[in-house]
Write an enzyme that holds these catalytic residues in place. Structure first.
Site, PDB file in Angstrom:
ATOM      1  N   GLY A  73      33.517 100.127 112.899  1.00  0.00           N
ATOM      2  CA  GLY A  73      32.889  99.703 111.642  1.00  0.00           C
ATOM      3  C   GLY A  73      32.957  98.199 111.450  1.00  0.00           C
ATOM      4  N   ASP A  74      32.875  97.800 110.184  1.00  0.00           N
ATOM      5  CA  ASP A  74      32.787  96.378 109.855  1.00  0.00           C
ATOM      6  C   ASP A  74      34.032  95.600 110.281  1.00  0.00           C
ATOM      7  OD1 ASP A  74      30.253  96.674 108.695  1.00  0.00           O
ATOM      8  OD2 ASP A  74      31.150  97.470 106.880  1.00  0.00           O
ATOM      9  N   GLY A  75      35.199  96.248 110.207  1.00  0.00           N
ATOM     10  CA  GLY A  75      36.431  95.566 110.626  1.00  0.00           C
ATOM     11  C   GLY A  75      36.414  95.276 112.123  1.00  0.00           C
ATOM     12  N   THR A  76      35.969  96.243 112.901  1.00  0.00           N
ATOM     13  CA  THR A  76      35.885  96.077 114.358  1.00  0.00           C
ATOM     14  C   THR A  76      34.888  94.969 114.695  1.00  0.00           C
ATOM     15  OG1 THR A  76      36.241  98.464 114.498  1.00  0.00           O
ATOM     16  CG2 THR A  76      35.580  97.348 116.528  1.00  0.00           C
ATOM     17  N   THR A  98      32.633 103.644 108.731  1.00  0.00           N
ATOM     18  CA  THR A  98      32.353 104.457 107.553  1.00  0.00           C
ATOM     19  C   THR A  98      31.112 103.937 106.838  1.00  0.00           C
ATOM     20  OG1 THR A  98      34.736 104.731 107.358  1.00  0.00           O
ATOM     21  CG2 THR A  98      33.409 105.424 105.468  1.00  0.00           C
ATOM     22  N   ARG A 220      15.193  85.971 107.910  1.00  0.00           N
ATOM     23  CA  ARG A 220      15.678  85.098 108.977  1.00  0.00           C
ATOM     24  C   ARG A 220      17.188  85.180 109.082  1.00  0.00           C
ATOM     25  NH1 ARG A 220      13.440  79.199 109.404  1.00  0.00           N
ATOM     26  NH2 ARG A 220      14.725  79.442 111.263  1.00  0.00           N
ATOM     27  N   GLU A 281      34.145  93.957 103.910  1.00  0.00           N
ATOM     28  CA  GLU A 281      35.607  94.040 104.034  1.00  0.00           C
ATOM     29  C   GLU A 281      36.233  93.112 102.998  1.00  0.00           C
ATOM     30  OE1 GLU A 281      37.462  95.628 107.150  1.00  0.00           O
ATOM     31  OE2 GLU A 281      35.709  96.775 106.560  1.00  0.00           O
TER      32      GLU A 281
HETATM   33  N1  ATP Z   1      40.646  93.033 112.443  1.00  0.00           N
HETATM   34  C1  ATP Z   1      41.377  94.148 112.638  1.00  0.00           C
HETATM   35  N2  ATP Z   1      42.596  94.077 113.221  1.00  0.00           N
HETATM   36  C2  ATP Z   1      43.336  95.193 113.407  1.00  0.00           C
HETATM   37  N3  ATP Z   1      42.935  96.417 113.063  1.00  0.00           N
HETATM   38  C3  ATP Z   1      41.743  96.557 112.484  1.00  0.00           C
HETATM   39  C4  ATP Z   1      40.894  95.432 112.234  1.00  0.00           C
HETATM   40  N4  ATP Z   1      39.752  95.873 111.665  1.00  0.00           N
HETATM   41  C5  ATP Z   1      39.899  97.201 111.550  1.00  0.00           C
HETATM   42  N5  ATP Z   1      41.073  97.621 112.041  1.00  0.00           N
HETATM   43  C6  ATP Z   1      41.572  99.001 112.108  1.00  0.00           C
HETATM   44  O1  ATP Z   1      40.501  99.826 112.510  1.00  0.00           O
HETATM   45  C7  ATP Z   1      40.253 100.840 111.526  1.00  0.00           C
HETATM   46  C8  ATP Z   1      38.777 101.083 111.442  1.00  0.00           C
HETATM   47  O2  ATP Z   1      38.158  99.942 110.854  1.00  0.00           O
HETATM   48  P1  ATP Z   1      36.604  99.702 110.860  1.00  0.00           P
HETATM   49  O3  ATP Z   1      36.316  98.732 109.775  1.00  0.00           O
HETATM   50  O4  ATP Z   1      36.153  99.377 112.221  1.00  0.00           O
HETATM   51  O5  ATP Z   1      36.011 101.124 110.484  1.00  0.00           O
HETATM   52  P2  ATP Z   1      35.741 101.764 109.048  1.00  0.00           P
HETATM   53  O6  ATP Z   1      36.676 101.161 108.060  1.00  0.00           O
HETATM   54  O7  ATP Z   1      35.750 103.246 109.207  1.00  0.00           O
HETATM   55  O8  ATP Z   1      34.225 101.336 108.804  1.00  0.00           O
HETATM   56  P3  ATP Z   1      33.549 100.334 107.756  1.00  0.00           P
HETATM   57  O9  ATP Z   1      34.399  99.090 107.709  1.00  0.00           O
HETATM   58  O10 ATP Z   1      32.194 100.069 108.328  1.00  0.00           O
HETATM   59  O11 ATP Z   1      33.500 101.070 106.466  1.00  0.00           O
HETATM   60  C9  ATP Z   1      40.882 100.298 110.251  1.00  0.00           C
HETATM   61  O12 ATP Z   1      41.307 101.334 109.434  1.00  0.00           O
HETATM   62  C10 ATP Z   1      42.043  99.489 110.758  1.00  0.00           C
HETATM   63  O13 ATP Z   1      43.143 100.351 110.975  1.00  0.00           O
END
Ligand code: ATP
Length: 318
Positions: A73-76, A98, A220, A281
């Site tokens: 997701g956005d964190g990744t 998510t 853009r 985020e």
């Molecule tokens: N920058 C980061 N460093 C370490 N762990 C992270 C980081 N970003 C996310 N995570 C971990 O990865 C999990 C999934 O995060 P991610 O944002 O990729 O998916 P999501 O929260 O399901 O999707 P969305 O952010 O799109 O709603 C998080 O709950 C966290 O535990």
């Protein structure tokens, strides 16, 4: 830009198994390898749950792959975008999170098969990214009733009919009733330094387009500037006018908004830290907030558009 003689790109996927859709659907390395193989793409999948995301990002950077794929997701995406900006590796997205706000904002396909097909047939496009105190954003950083803005944005994406419009307005009004105005010391790179009272502000890479039903979307991604949107006041009447104006595609001249194009802007508040929504985020960031644009800093794999853009040489009919 890549040399047209490059025969085939290689892909390194970081699968974040704890991201929402990845964990809900039980996607594995094998699943991804099979979907990439169907498209004839050369892929390595890192799904190692015992290694931190930061360490896996480091491994991806050290790999020979041309394209690093964020399977999450956005964190990744944020973790990868920060590491890939300014390198010669491109970023692609498998929206397995998510909310997947970034994938939606960039108009990327949202199912796994379509996303991989989009990568195979896509093209490499350098895009601008924004930075605030060292944190990157690909789309928007927002402060002040941020949760409301972000959640409301989710409600108005894609199809936007009467029901969505009413839902959006009610949701926004509830958030608004709870929000307070704040004093902002705004100092843009060009233009007037001033103190303004505002309900919220957002800094967007390039700018939001104006047009019927086109809410919070951008034409853009590479204008070389950021746009600062300051919401100065927002009474119930302002809200109705502004929301309708946005829906009808006429909102930029609204008195409740101040809009300014900048390459850099410093925004200070009375608080030592503020909550900033960065591409969906939430982060606590120390003030003053220094926003900067990094023009064309990140190369992304995007859906193919016009012939004026760079095709993904050698990947489409692999
Ligand atoms: N920058 C980061 N460093 C370490 N762990 C992270 C980081 N970003 C996310 N995570 C971990 O990865 C999990 C999934 O995060 P991610 O944002 O990729 O998916 P999501 O929260 O399901 O999707 P969305 O952010 O799109 O709603 C998080 O709950 C966290 O535990």
């Amino acid at each position: 830009m890549r040399d047209a003689s490059v025969p085939k790109l290689s892909y390194h996927v970081i699968l974040n198994a704890s991201a929402g859709t990845a964990s809900a659907t039980g996607v594995t390395s094998q699943t991804l390898e099979a979907v990439f193989a169907d498209r004839g793409l050369d892929v390595t999948v890192d799904s190692d749950p015992d290694v931190s995301l930061d360490e896996r990002v480091k491994r991806a950077l050290e790999s020979d792959a041309d394209v690093i794929v964020a399977g999450g997701g956005d964190g990744t995406i944020a973790a990868l975008a920060g590491a890939l900006a300014g390198t010669d590796k491109a970023l692609a997205v498998l929206p397995l999170g998510t909310v997947n706000a970034v994938a939606r904002d960039l108009g990327l396909p949202l199912t796994l098969e379509e996303a991989v097909a989009g990568i195979a047939d896509g093209e490499l496009r350098p895009i601008d990214i924004g930075e605030v105190n060292g944190r990157l954003f690909l789309h928007m950083a927002a402060v002040g009733f941020v949760a409301g803005i972000a959640a409301a944005r989710e409600k108005v994406r894609g199809h936007f009919g009467l029901l969505e419009f009413i839902g959006f307005s009610r949701f926004f009004a509830r958030r608004l009733a709870r929000s307070r105005r704040m004093a902002l010391a705004i100092n843009p790179d060009e233009g007037e330094a001033r103190v303004e009272r505002a309900q919220a502000f957002a800094v967007v890479c390039s700018e939001f387009s104006e047009g019927f039903g086109r809410m919070f979307s951008r034409d853009r991604l590479d204008s070389g500037t950021l746009t600062l949107y300051v919401v100065r006041h927002l009474s119930g009447a302002d809200l109705i006018r502004l929301t309708l104006g946005m829906f009808l595609g006429r909102w930029r001249q609204d008195d409740a908004l101040r809009i300014e194009h900048v390459r850099e802007v410093t925004v200070d508040t009375r608080k030592p830290t503020v909550k900033v929504m960065l591409d969906g985020e939430l982060a606590n960031i120390e003030t003053p907030l220094v926003f900067k644009v990094r023009p064309l800093a990140l190369t992304m794999v995007m859906p193919a558009q016009t012939s004026s853009q760079t095709p993904m040489e050698g990947t489409s009919a692999a």
